[in-house]
Scaffold this motif. Structure first.
Motif, mmCIF file in Angstrom:
data_model
loop_
_atom_site.group_PDB
_atom_site.id
_atom_site.type_symbol
_atom_site.label_atom_id
_atom_site.label_comp_id
_atom_site.label_asym_id
_atom_site.label_seq_id
_atom_site.Cartn_x
_atom_site.Cartn_y
_atom_site.Cartn_z
ATOM 1 N N PRO A 7 0.839 -1.200 0.000
ATOM 2 C CA PRO A 7 0.000 0.000 0.000
ATOM 3 C C PRO A 7 0.870 1.246 0.000
ATOM 4 O O PRO A 7 1.973 1.248 0.540
ATOM 5 C CB PRO A 7 -0.800 -0.111 1.292
ATOM 6 N N GLN A 8 0.369 2.283 -0.647
ATOM 7 C CA GLN A 8 1.139 3.518 -0.739
ATOM 8 C C GLN A 8 1.180 4.188 0.630
ATOM 9 O O GLN A 8 0.157 4.376 1.276
ATOM 10 C CB GLN A 8 0.497 4.455 -1.752
ATOM 11 N N LYS A 9 2.378 4.564 1.077
ATOM 12 C CA LYS A 9 2.494 5.230 2.363
ATOM 13 C C LYS A 9 2.418 6.736 2.164
ATOM 14 O O LYS A 9 2.896 7.272 1.171
ATOM 15 C CB LYS A 9 3.780 4.835 3.077
ATOM 16 N N THR A 10 1.788 7.419 3.117
ATOM 17 C CA THR A 10 1.638 8.868 3.006
ATOM 18 C C THR A 10 2.775 9.602 3.689
ATOM 19 O O THR A 10 3.030 10.747 3.377
ATOM 20 C CB THR A 10 0.305 9.319 3.626
ATOM 21 N N GLN A 11 3.447 8.964 4.633
ATOM 22 C CA GLN A 11 4.582 9.588 5.288
ATOM 23 C C GLN A 11 5.865 9.014 4.709
ATOM 24 O O GLN A 11 5.883 7.882 4.237
ATOM 25 C CB GLN A 11 4.543 9.354 6.790
ATOM 26 N N ARG A 12 6.921 9.815 4.760
ATOM 27 C CA ARG A 12 8.189 9.326 4.233
ATOM 28 C C ARG A 12 9.347 9.895 5.020
ATOM 29 O O ARG A 12 9.206 10.880 5.739
ATOM 30 C CB ARG A 12 8.329 9.676 2.765
ATOM 31 N N ASP A 13 10.465 9.259 4.850
ATOM 32 C CA ASP A 13 11.690 9.723 5.484
ATOM 33 C C ASP A 13 12.453 10.594 4.493
ATOM 34 O O ASP A 13 12.559 10.270 3.323
ATOM 35 C CB ASP A 13 12.573 8.547 5.900
ATOM 36 N N ASN A 21 4.489 14.231 6.300
ATOM 37 C CA ASN A 21 3.675 14.115 5.096
ATOM 38 C C ASN A 21 3.735 15.468 4.376
ATOM 39 O O ASN A 21 4.455 16.367 4.796
ATOM 40 C CB ASN A 21 2.244 13.677 5.444
ATOM 41 N N GLY A 22 2.976 15.605 3.315
ATOM 42 C CA GLY A 22 3.034 16.836 2.532
ATOM 43 C C GLY A 22 2.621 18.072 3.314
ATOM 44 O O GLY A 22 3.213 19.143 3.180
ATOM 45 N N PHE A 23 1.578 17.937 4.141
ATOM 46 C CA PHE A 23 1.132 19.078 4.937
ATOM 47 C C PHE A 23 2.203 19.509 5.926
ATOM 48 O O PHE A 23 2.439 20.709 6.107
ATOM 49 C CB PHE A 23 -0.158 18.740 5.689
ATOM 50 N N ASP A 24 2.849 18.548 6.571
ATOM 51 C CA ASP A 24 3.905 18.878 7.535
ATOM 52 C C ASP A 24 5.039 19.647 6.874
ATOM 53 O O ASP A 24 5.524 20.650 7.407
ATOM 54 C CB ASP A 24 4.478 17.614 8.175
ATOM 55 N N ILE A 64 12.354 21.770 0.451
ATOM 56 C CA ILE A 64 11.836 21.064 1.627
ATOM 57 C C ILE A 64 10.645 20.196 1.263
ATOM 58 O O ILE A 64 10.545 19.036 1.706
ATOM 59 C CB ILE A 64 11.470 22.067 2.743
ATOM 60 N N ILE A 65 9.735 20.712 0.473
ATOM 61 C CA ILE A 65 8.539 19.938 0.118
ATOM 62 C C ILE A 65 8.899 18.736 -0.736
ATOM 63 O O ILE A 65 8.328 17.653 -0.579
ATOM 64 C CB ILE A 65 7.514 20.851 -0.559
ATOM 65 N N ARG A 66 9.866 18.871 -1.632
ATOM 66 C CA ARG A 66 10.234 17.749 -2.501
ATOM 67 C C ARG A 66 11.134 16.719 -1.816
ATOM 68 O O ARG A 66 10.958 15.527 -1.995
ATOM 69 C CB ARG A 66 10.935 18.256 -3.747
ATOM 70 N N LYS A 67 12.111 17.185 -1.053
ATOM 71 C CA LYS A 67 13.122 16.267 -0.502
ATOM 72 C C LYS A 67 12.978 16.014 0.985
ATOM 73 O O LYS A 67 13.624 15.128 1.510
ATOM 74 C CB LYS A 67 14.534 16.827 -0.756
ATOM 75 N N GLY A 68 12.204 16.848 1.688
ATOM 76 C CA GLY A 68 12.106 16.769 3.134
ATOM 77 C C GLY A 68 11.433 15.535 3.592
ATOM 78 O O GLY A 68 11.504 15.026 4.628
#
Length: 68
Positions: A7-13, A21-24, A64-68
């Motif tokens: 399943p696709q994860k919404t949070q990433r390292d 996640n994207g909002f953070d 930050i949004i792309r690589k964070g």
């Protein structure tokens, strides 16, 4: 569900020290934008115009949004 499909994860390292996640990442970018602008107006406004801080912060926000 098919075997082997994750399943696709919404949070990433990323390079940030927390899982986001994207909002953070967007929120962190806005907080940094406000902080940089306040510091810029206090210390550099007489030397460099404020639009330079905006350009710098927008480039940082994209990173930050792309690589964070």
């Amino acid at each position: 569900m098919m075997a082997g499909v994750q399943p696709q994860k919404t949070q990433r390292d990323g390079f940030l020290p927390i899982r986001t996640n994207g909002f953070d990442r967007g929120f962190i970018s806005v907080v940094i934008l406000i902080l940089v602008h306040l510091l810029w107006m206090r210390f550099l406004e007489g030397v460099l115009p404020l639009w330079m801080a905006t350009v710098l912060c927008l480039a940082l926000a994209v990173f930050i949004i792309r690589k964070g």
